[in-house]
Design an enzyme around this catalytic site. Sequence first.
Site, PDB file in Angstrom:
ATOM      1  N   TYR A   9      -0.523  47.834 -29.736  1.00  0.00           N
ATOM      2  CA  TYR A   9      -1.439  48.969 -29.640  1.00  0.00           C
ATOM      3  C   TYR A   9      -2.422  49.005 -30.811  1.00  0.00           C
ATOM      4  CZ  TYR A   9       2.227  50.234 -26.355  1.00  0.00           C
ATOM      5  OH  TYR A   9       3.143  50.206 -25.337  1.00  0.00           O
ATOM      6  N   ARG A  44      -7.526  39.724 -24.331  1.00  0.00           N
ATOM      7  CA  ARG A  44      -6.908  40.898 -23.735  1.00  0.00           C
ATOM      8  C   ARG A  44      -7.966  41.992 -23.557  1.00  0.00           C
ATOM      9  NH1 ARG A  44      -2.583  45.227 -26.343  1.00  0.00           N
ATOM     10  NH2 ARG A  44      -2.091  46.287 -24.375  1.00  0.00           N
ATOM     11  N   HIS A  45      -7.737  42.867 -22.617  1.00  0.00           N
ATOM     12  CA  HIS A  45      -8.624  44.025 -22.458  1.00  0.00           C
ATOM     13  C   HIS A  45      -8.647  44.858 -23.741  1.00  0.00           C
ATOM     14  CE1 HIS A  45      -5.150  46.688 -22.124  1.00  0.00           C
ATOM     15  NE2 HIS A  45      -4.626  45.818 -21.270  1.00  0.00           N
ATOM     16  N   THR A 100      -0.476  53.733 -20.355  1.00  0.00           N
ATOM     17  CA  THR A 100      -0.203  53.527 -18.941  1.00  0.00           C
ATOM     18  C   THR A 100       0.357  54.822 -18.356  1.00  0.00           C
ATOM     19  OG1 THR A 100       2.044  52.753 -19.366  1.00  0.00           O
ATOM     20  CG2 THR A 100       0.285  51.088 -19.303  1.00  0.00           C
ATOM     21  N   ARG A 144      -9.271  48.101 -16.113  1.00  0.00           N
ATOM     22  CA  ARG A 144      -9.507  47.974 -17.556  1.00  0.00           C
ATOM     23  C   ARG A 144      -9.841  46.539 -17.959  1.00  0.00           C
ATOM     24  NH1 ARG A 144      -4.085  49.132 -16.829  1.00  0.00           N
ATOM     25  NH2 ARG A 144      -2.516  47.649 -17.603  1.00  0.00           N
TER      26      ARG A 144
END
Length: 439
Positions: free
Chosen positions: A45, A71-72, A78, A156
């Site tokens: 994160y 990665r996005h 979520t 995303r």
Amino acid sequence: MVLLLGGFFLRVGAGGSDVSKPGPEKGTVPVVGVPVREVLQWAQYAPFVPAAAYTKPREGCSVVQVNLLQRHGARWPTSGAAARQRASVAKIKAAPIFTDPNLNFLRKFVYDFSANNLLPYGALQSEEAGSELYLRYSSLVNETNLPFVRAADATRVVDSATNWTAGVFAASKGRVDPILNVAISESGNCTLDDAMCPNAVSGDESATWLAVFAPPITARLNTAAPGANLTDEDTLNLMGLCPFHTLIEESPSPFCKLFTRAEFESYEYYYDVDKFYGTGYGNALGPVQGVGYINELLARLTGTPVQDNTQTNRTLDASPTTFPLDRTFYADFSHDNQMVAIYSAIGLFNQTLNPLEPQANRTWVNSRLVSFAARMVVEKLDCNGAAFVRVMVADKVQPLEFCGGDADGLCSLDAFVKSQRYSREDGYSDFEKCGFSGS
């Protein structure tokens, strides 16, 4: 600059490109204003922070092809995580009194987070990455030789890809205008998502570590909020609100002050273990989920058709329109779990993690491997007429011991291809154990 967020457009002012770059281990991450050393404890994160400054190839070598896997960008939690966070916040807010003044902000705090899609900060990350990589590799692209861009079709991920292309367009002053060429459905064969191995069940290794580090924190919080009756899982959820709330507000969250740096070190290790035993080396069916992408990478590096019987979409990969072999820049956008599988299939960061005790010298660190907007770049180089490969993760050159990497992290292309036998041989039948019944 215009950035795309979940089908809507967000206009960012001229200062929007200021999301980077602090030094690898110092300073603060711009916009959110949090010291890098603290950000790097947020595991997957964490927003992208380079692990090293990019170094040009040695004299006599030039980059002739780039393969980006990214990665996005930063997202809302979520839907599952949001439900858990909301429940944990409700429990602690229900306490009639707080004995710790650091909790007082909760009296006015309202959990009204959305779920799944990009945050404005995440959109900006992707735009900035496109600009930076265009400037780094501008000699490889032009008006007619555009980057070839693919993405898993989650919103995303698609939005990250299109914001990345917007960054290329902006940095080139409109000269290079790439598009998202292919969005691969995650409901079928897809090398950019980890949904094709239902039998790869994760163990309870991360829960083992949670049971080691969390009880003292949970006890402290329950003392500070009598009657909350928090569990260790609640503690984990509340710690996760530090990175998410910070990235949502783009300023340091008061949730971060509820925990010490030492406690966040344990939080970080929880997710390192979780990924390692999820789609990494710690799961017998982890690395095989990255095999399809590796075989696509080898096809691009060698200019030969894809040879794979695992996750690849055979129809897309057989067409020069949806899988060309003549481009000098390829950009693929994916998820953290799939990137972990790909690292493991290649042979990067190969080690063992003990779920009972963190290894201080480990290189398996999620904030470096799969942060928001994390990236791996595989360069193909021409060195005085010979073909070589160099791999960077978070801009740090990887040693590539498995193919005889030299002091500059270079393997001959032939040695690199030979080193990928696990992928070239379809994961030694591991994919057959996945139980995937799709097409």
